[in-house]
Design an enzyme around this catalytic site. Structure first.
Site, short mmCIF file in Angstrom:
data_model
loop_
_atom_site.label_atom_id
_atom_site.label_comp_id
_atom_site.label_asym_id
_atom_site.label_seq_id
_atom_site.Cartn_x
_atom_site.Cartn_y
_atom_site.Cartn_z
CG ASP A 102 38.39 34.09 44.86
OD1 ASP A 102 37.85 34.62 43.87
OD2 ASP A 102 39.59 33.73 44.87
CE LYS A 165 41.71 31.01 46.45
NZ LYS A 165 41.29 32.40 46.80
CE LYS A 197 42.93 32.54 43.30
NZ LYS A 197 42.17 33.75 43.69
#
Length: 255
Positions: A102, A165, A197
């Site tokens: 990430d 995300k 996400k």
């Protein structure tokens, strides 16, 4: 089966069980590894700092090894935009054995009118990740503007992100339904291959249900699988586990 229990059964396999605290210890990570299974169901991944990947891999090396992925973060949480530094950090994460990375989108650069740095950073990190999953954190609560959230989403997807995300969870405003809706709309417009996400402030099943409802509406219920939808959370699993264990469970006032 009551509605909360059914919802919990849907959510558990979408959770990236997360501990990203500066004071994280090996003991805390070992404890986190012990929470990856609820009944016969597993969370999607553990999300931890890179220095703990080896420990987590060892803890999950037997019965959980094939069921739970290990994720880590780079460029976190500040989103610095020196591309070479972020590439080096991503290389280290991959070397340590991360299944998923990430990385924080250089949102400050975008806010200053620089769209090229974000494109270069995401493309380079994806090249380093190869077939590993790259999730790009947009920090939508700081971007705020729907136009900037849309632009960041488009840049990240076109540069190769496997997921976009919402947030690091380390700023004042984290995941919001408004930002999620924009991101999901862009994902749909871009062909629906990139995942979504939601992270930051998602602590209860009711919180998660907001994002699932949006995703169902925009992408369709069949799209909601761990390969397309994740929740980054630390406290959500407690509510999920309670609902799965007790068909009469009601939300705790402590959330």
């Amino acid at each position: 089966m009551n509605d909360r229990r059914a919802l919990a059964g849907r959510v558990v396999s979408l959770i990236d069980l997360t501990s990203l605290n500066e004071d994280d210890t090996p003991e805390r990570i070992v404890n986190l590894c012990g929470q990856v299974q609820t009944g016969q169901m597993y969370v999607a991944a553990l999300c931890i700092y890179s220095r703990f990947i080896g420990l987590a891999r060892k803890q999950l090396s037997h019965e959980h090894a094939d069921a739970v992925r290990i994720a880590t973060v780079c460029n976190f949480p500040d989103g610095i935009h020196e591309v070479a530094a972020v590439i080096a950090e991503t290389q280290t994460a991959v070397m340590h054995g991360a299944d998923e990375v990430d990385v924080v989108f250089p949102y400050r650069a975008l806010m200053a009118g620089d769209a090229l740095t974000g494109e270069r950073l995401v493309r380079a990190c994806k090249q380093v990740c190869g077939d590993r999953v790259l999730k790009v954190i947009l920090e939508t609560g700081v971007l705020q503007s729907p136009a900037l959230i849309r632009q960041a989403s488009e840049i990240a997807i076109q540069a190769g992100a496997d997921f976009i995300k919402t947030s690091t969870g380390k700023v004042t405003v984290n995941a919001t339904a408004a930002a999620a809706e924009i991101m999901l709309q862009v994902i749909a417009e871009q062909g629906g291959q990139c995942g979504f996400k939601a992270a930051g402030g998602i602590r209860t099943l009711e919180d998660a249900a907001v994002y699932l409802a949006l995703t169902d509406r925009i992408m369709g219920p069949s799209w909601v699988t761990p390969s397309h939808v994740r929740f980054g959370a630390s406290g959500l699993l407690a509510d999920v586990s309670a609902a799965l264990a007790d068909t009469h469970h009601t939300p705790s006032s402590s959330y």
